[in-house]
Design a protein around this motif. Structure first.
Motif, PDB file in Angstrom:
ATOM      1  N   VAL A 145     -28.852  65.370  23.273  1.00 13.43           N
ATOM      2  CA  VAL A 145     -29.701  64.721  24.275  1.00 13.43           C
ATOM      3  C   VAL A 145     -31.106  65.327  24.221  1.00 13.43           C
ATOM      4  O   VAL A 145     -31.338  66.431  24.704  1.00 13.43           O
ATOM      5  CB  VAL A 145     -29.125  64.886  25.698  1.00 13.43           C
ATOM      6  N   CYS A 203     -26.298  61.608  31.254  1.00 13.48           N
ATOM      7  CA  CYS A 203     -25.709  61.733  29.921  1.00 13.48           C
ATOM      8  C   CYS A 203     -24.490  62.653  29.919  1.00 13.48           C
ATOM      9  O   CYS A 203     -24.191  63.285  28.907  1.00 13.48           O
ATOM     10  CB  CYS A 203     -26.757  62.242  28.933  1.00 13.48           C
ATOM     11  N   PRO A 258     -27.946  62.361  15.898  1.00  8.01           N
ATOM     12  CA  PRO A 258     -26.942  61.366  16.303  1.00  8.01           C
ATOM     13  C   PRO A 258     -27.517  60.364  17.300  1.00  8.01           C
ATOM     14  O   PRO A 258     -28.498  60.655  17.992  1.00  8.01           O
ATOM     15  CB  PRO A 258     -25.837  62.213  16.940  1.00  8.01           C
ATOM     16  N   LEU A 286     -28.109  58.005  20.621  1.00  2.82           N
ATOM     17  CA  LEU A 286     -28.011  58.228  22.068  1.00  2.82           C
ATOM     18  C   LEU A 286     -28.378  56.933  22.772  1.00  2.82           C
ATOM     19  O   LEU A 286     -29.444  56.364  22.524  1.00  2.82           O
ATOM     20  CB  LEU A 286     -28.953  59.350  22.510  1.00  2.82           C
ATOM     21  N   SER A 287     -27.501  56.471  23.648  1.00  2.00           N
ATOM     22  CA  SER A 287     -27.748  55.231  24.382  1.00  2.00           C
ATOM     23  C   SER A 287     -27.697  55.518  25.873  1.00  2.00           C
ATOM     24  O   SER A 287     -26.634  55.633  26.469  1.00  2.00           O
ATOM     25  CB  SER A 287     -26.690  54.180  24.005  1.00  2.00           C
ATOM     26  N   SER A 305     -31.804  57.164  18.533  1.00  2.00           N
ATOM     27  CA  SER A 305     -31.750  58.076  19.668  1.00  2.00           C
ATOM     28  C   SER A 305     -32.924  57.748  20.579  1.00  2.00           C
ATOM     29  O   SER A 305     -33.530  56.669  20.450  1.00  2.00           O
ATOM     30  CB  SER A 305     -31.803  59.528  19.180  1.00  2.00           C
ATOM     31  N   THR A 332     -21.780  68.677  24.274  1.00  2.83           N
ATOM     32  CA  THR A 332     -23.004  67.880  24.395  1.00  2.83           C
ATOM     33  C   THR A 332     -24.172  68.845  24.482  1.00  2.83           C
ATOM     34  O   THR A 332     -24.238  69.666  25.407  1.00  2.83           O
ATOM     35  CB  THR A 332     -22.982  66.986  25.640  1.00  2.83           C
ATOM     36  N   LYS A 359     -21.648  67.076  18.725  1.00  2.00           N
ATOM     37  CA  LYS A 359     -21.579  65.674  18.277  1.00  2.00           C
ATOM     38  C   LYS A 359     -22.613  64.843  19.008  1.00  2.00           C
ATOM     39  O   LYS A 359     -23.204  63.912  18.434  1.00  2.00           O
ATOM     40  CB  LYS A 359     -20.181  65.127  18.538  1.00  2.00           C
ATOM     41  N   ASP A 360     -22.822  65.141  20.298  1.00  2.00           N
ATOM     42  CA  ASP A 360     -23.796  64.403  21.109  1.00  2.00           C
ATOM     43  C   ASP A 360     -25.006  65.293  21.374  1.00  2.00           C
ATOM     44  O   ASP A 360     -24.865  66.439  21.818  1.00  2.00           O
ATOM     45  CB  ASP A 360     -23.172  63.971  22.435  1.00  2.00           C
TER      46      ASP A 360
END
Length: 547
Positions: free
Chosen positions: A31, A92, A175, A177-178, A69, A3, A28-29
């Motif tokens: 923030v 996150c 990517p 982001l929630s 995102s 992350t 992949k993630d």
């Protein structure tokens, strides 16, 4: 699973964002986040600039949300925020990688060193990138034989040696982001007063719109010469800048300096165009020069133990400083400019020349650091390196300054190099007490006959202040003070160990030093009589971060 956190600071954009590109390629993630650091509180940052920041963050958040995102905004000491993000206690999950753009300001260096140590202790991979300037400032300063640049020729040589300026990077595929919460706060949550600035909405989208608008007029870009633009705005619209208006967007990184450079280059390619220092490329190069000086020169923001500053025994009068800051000196041109600064956060670079000269060597004899602090708080485009560099220059204390005895007349006539319009519309807009004063007296209202003052509904000394000092007397006294300070001892090392000032219209450029050094560059400039300036090789423009 990796992350990656992207720490937005001065790079408030998606385009040409190397940290963002690397994060997307690594994890992949991803923030994206910003930290509202309490170091930059209301005592240091005025409401207008803070509002510009919040608008820029909202713009960034909107663009990220359009890509599924979003931007998280944390508040608190950065080390405390990162302690949670690195431990997995944040919203996150645990960050395994951290990417951000470098910041060369003194506070930022200390903060970033603490964050880097925390990342190392936490087993987090950290990577930083140079992106706020054309040059990698740290790498440039670290090169063998580096000498702090103090002229356009020297910064051009450094830039040329660094090689071609790379093209700006495209926006990567970010990517989703929630995460809930951590919204961009409103200005009312932080300041009790409302922002008053208009005409400069913050954000990358506005920055790119303005750049496109500027470059749509190819002739304007090619002909641009900063000294020929007007300190008093556009005719019939004095609140509109006569320059590009891009400086706040470069300061916050809403606009990549590389994007600006290449856009201007595209306009000028194959066409006849102005040259540095007056050109738009010249303005960016001056910005680079000040960034290098800020990184290479210890105490660059001080008037003591600063190799770029002559030591001058300035006065310390809070009342004079307050009158200058609030726009009540009795000199309408100076007061209009300072009220413009307070209301809008903007001032043209020639206006900055005028008010800085007035506060320091010209009239009030106050320390340049006091004016610097006012600018730092109020300007939308306040930039640590550029602001300090400009004040050192305009106070006459730096090796890149014009000679100290060139003093601007605070009552500019039609031939003044301050390029002030003569109808009075600029003054009348920002100093409404004088809105009905005849243009004949607008810059010297105390010379208007009493009948004219009554007709205008503005009695000088009653409805508008009398001049706080007599300019001619203050000018002569200050010139004598400055000369005495120079004659009292050897000049700092950067003047080549000289025993005296270089002399009229001369500045040192790496020669052996001494009075009248032949290595100096010569360039005519305005004197108190307002004679027209000629720009030679040694002339200075100003920066895009200078209005």
């Amino acid at each position: 699973m990796a992350t990656a956190g992207v720490w937005f600071r001065k790079c408030l954009r998606l385009h040409d964002n190397e940290a963002l590109v690397k994060a997307v390629a690594t994890a992949k993630d991803v923030v994206p986040f910003f930290i509202l650091d309490p170091h930059f509180d209301k005592s240091k940052v005025g409401v207008n600039r803070f509002n510009f920041l919040l608008e820029s963050l909202k713009d960034l958040d909107e663009q990220l949300r359009a890509r599924k995102s979003r931007l998280l905004v944390f508040q608190g000491q950065p080390e405390e925020v990162f302690a949670e993000l690195f431990s997995g206690k944040g919203p996150c999950g645990r960050l395994t990688h951290l990417f951000f753009e470098k910041d060369t300001e003194p506070y930022a260096r200390l903060r970033d060193a603490r964050v880097a140590q925390l990342a190392k202790d936490s087993g987090v991979h950290l990577e930083t990138f140079s992106g706020h300037t054309l040059l990698d400032v740290d790498a440039t300063v670290a090169k063998p034989g580096f000498k702090p640049p103090i002229s356009m020729k020297s910064i051009q040589n450094i830039a040329t040696a660094a090689g071609p300026i790379r093209a700006p990077l495209d926006v990567p595929k970010i990517p989703p982001l929630s995460v809930e919460g951590f919204q961009v706060p409103s200005i009312g949550e932080i300041y009790a007063v409302e922002p008053s600035s208009q005409g400069f909405p913050g954000g990358e989208q506005e920055a790119l719109r303005r750049l496109a608008q500027v470059c749509a007029d190819v002739d304007y870009v090619c002909r641009f010469e900063k000294p020929k633009t007007a300190s008093t705005g556009r005719p019939k619209s004095p609140w509109e800048p006569s320059t590009t208006g891009l400086s706040p967007y470069l300061k916050f990184g809403c606009l990549s300096v590389r994007s600006a450079w290449h856009a201007f280059d595209q306009c000028m390619r194959g066409r006849s165009h102005s040259q540095p220092p007056q050109s738009l490329h010249g303005q960016i190069l001056f910005r680079e020069m000040f960034y290098l000086l800020g990184a290479a020169v210890p105490n660059f923001d001080q008037d003591q133990q600063n190799s770029m500053c002559k030591v001058i025994p300035w006065g310390n009068d809070p009342e004079l400083l307050a009158a200058w800051q609030e726009g009540r000196t009795g000199y309408p041109f100076i007061d209009a400019l300072m009220r413009q600064l307070n209301q809008t956060g903007f001032m043209h670079h020639l206006g900055r020349h005028a008010v800085a000269c007035f506060l320091t060597r010209g009239d009030l004899w106050q320390n340049w650091t006091a004016g610097r602090d006012v600018f730092d708080k109020l300007l939308l485009d306040s930039d640590w390196a550029v602001n300090n560099g400009n004040w050192l220059w305009l106070a006459g204390v730096a090796p890149f300054s014009a000679p100290y005895f060139r003093i601007y007349d605070p009552c500019p006539g039609p031939k003044s190099s301050l390029n002030a319009e003569q109808t009075g519309e600029f003054v009348k807009h920002y100093v409404p007490e004088l809105k009905d004063m005849s243009a004949k007296y607008i810059y010297k209202p105390w010379t208007a006959p009493l009948a004219e003052q009554k007709k205008a509904g503005c009695i000088i000394g009653q409805d508008y202040p009398k001049p706080i000092v007599d300019h001619q007397k203050a000018r002569e006294a200050n010139l004598a003070r400055f000369k005495a300070a120079l004659d009292s001892g050897a000049l700092p090392e950067k003047f080549g160990g000289a025993k005296g000032d270089p002399g009229p219209m001369t500045s040192f450029s790496g020669g052996k030093g001494g009075k009248g050094d032949k290595g100096g560059k010569r360039a005519a400039s305005p004197d108190a009589g307002g004679r027209k300036r000629r720009w030679g090789k040694g002339a200075k423009g100003d920066t895009l971060a200078g209005g």
